[in-house]
Write a protein that holds these residues in place. Sequence first.
Motif, PDB file in Angstrom:
ATOM      1  N   ARG A 223      -3.063  -7.104  -1.320  1.00 27.20           N
ATOM      2  CA  ARG A 223      -2.775  -5.932  -0.474  1.00 27.20           C
ATOM      3  C   ARG A 223      -3.578  -4.692  -0.872  1.00 27.20           C
ATOM      4  N   PRO A 224      -3.623  -4.329  -2.160  1.00 29.09           N
ATOM      5  CA  PRO A 224      -4.415  -3.143  -2.525  1.00 29.09           C
ATOM      6  C   PRO A 224      -5.894  -3.279  -2.198  1.00 29.09           C
ATOM      7  N   LYS A 225      -6.402  -4.500  -2.237  1.00 28.11           N
ATOM      8  CA  LYS A 225      -7.818  -4.716  -1.931  1.00 28.11           C
ATOM      9  C   LYS A 225      -8.091  -4.492  -0.448  1.00 28.11           C
ATOM     10  N   PHE A 226      -7.235  -5.043   0.400  1.00 26.74           N
ATOM     11  CA  PHE A 226      -7.403  -4.827   1.842  1.00 26.74           C
ATOM     12  C   PHE A 226      -7.268  -3.349   2.178  1.00 26.74           C
ATOM     13  N   GLU A 227      -6.282  -2.698   1.595  1.00 28.52           N
ATOM     14  CA  GLU A 227      -6.063  -1.279   1.880  1.00 28.52           C
ATOM     15  C   GLU A 227      -7.218  -0.432   1.363  1.00 28.52           C
ATOM     16  N   LEU A 228      -7.802  -0.839   0.236  1.00 30.46           N
ATOM     17  CA  LEU A 228      -8.963  -0.115  -0.296  1.00 30.46           C
ATOM     18  C   LEU A 228     -10.124  -0.158   0.693  1.00 30.46           C
ATOM     19  N   VAL A 229     -10.442  -1.367   1.189  1.00 32.90           N
ATOM     20  CA  VAL A 229     -11.550  -1.511   2.136  1.00 32.90           C
ATOM     21  C   VAL A 229     -11.282  -0.718   3.414  1.00 32.90           C
TER      22      VAL A 229
END
Length: 430
Positions: free
Chosen positions: A323-329
């Motif tokens: 989740r944090p990776k998707f939100e970062l992008v």
Amino acid sequence: MKAYCDMTREELLAEKRHREKQFEAVKAAGLKLDMSRGKPSRAQLDISRQMMNVLNSEVYYNDETGTDVRNYGVLFGIPEAKYLMGKMSEVEPEDMIIFGNSSLNIMFDTVARSMTHGVCGNTPWCKLDRVKFLCPVPGYDRHFKITEFFGIEMINIPLHEDGPDMDMVEEYVNNDPEVKGIWCVPKYANPTGITYSEETVLRFAHLKPAADDFRIYWDNAYSIHHLYDDPKKQDYLLEILTECRKAGNPDMVYKFISTSKVTFPGAGIAALATSQKNLKDIKKYMQVQTIGHDKMNQLRHVRYFGNMANMHEHMRRHAAILRPKFELVETMLEREIGGLKIGEWTKPRGGYFISFDSMDGCAKAIVAKAAEAGVKMTEAGATFPYGKDPRDRNIRIAPSYPTEEELRKATEVFVLAVRLVSIDKILEGK
């Protein structure tokens, strides 16, 4: 933020010089980052490490019927594995066959069997003048590679927010007997992340194929791969096999699933769910093809999870990493190019990919530009049959494998590549 299309030529040239300096600085850093495939990260693989302790030299190696899983036999899967994978697939255990570690392998074999021996007594496809498959686009490149390998003609079907263009699907399937199948990733689709609506699933179930051997290849790879714990932020998919039976089309769908991105991609278990008629047809060939798949791995998965509640808890741990990776992008894309009118992207609630659409004619150049600075991405055009995106605009972003810091750097490179290629494209028309 002023849109690039609204800038004067002088403003664009100044912006280009500024971004080129940034790009050269990034190149000098000597990055080697990979966002080309939707591979789980090492942190995700570590979630399942304890599964390796489930079977050791001291344990009981028999399934619930008493069969020793170390030996030959039980060709179609041990009962408890059918039950667990049936729950994951939302079907009954008797509707399933458990295979090896790869659902893609099952799909390849299913097409190959149709080519050489036909489907349920129908003419083998290799003896027909032409065979066609419908391909919702953008879609999964490895699906398209299978049908291309066998020389099957692929037809692009636009993919909308609620699924494939069903008017086109119905027109082809209901009227053209050469159309033998359609590829589908119905939930958190690869690469767009969309989920087919209830109406779309029902329209699939009520198709009236011109070909008796038409089948829906329903690759439900991301059935439990939510990014958010809140059910209101999760997508729901109507179960296709049940709806096909209700509609009087029980044999029309092959439903594929695996634990590849639940446990270990190289050592999961894969399964196929379909009608009893189709299962009988498939089993005839399996009895020649193999003496049995890895039943010890099936037992390992069953004993590790025990039930679907534990599997869902396991997937929440995956989501906490993803989740944090998707939100970062998504945050970086919005902040850096959100107002420039040079790209659009999806915001999926599950799965493994973000789909990015650049300006027409820019995708290949963007991917090449990112590679120049050390960021490897899926080849532009891969999400279309034959690797040919007619508008050269779709790019698949795979955030899962890099660390968050690597992902941040990779996204910075990607954004710069999008900016520079887009500026050049706009300048061509000024």
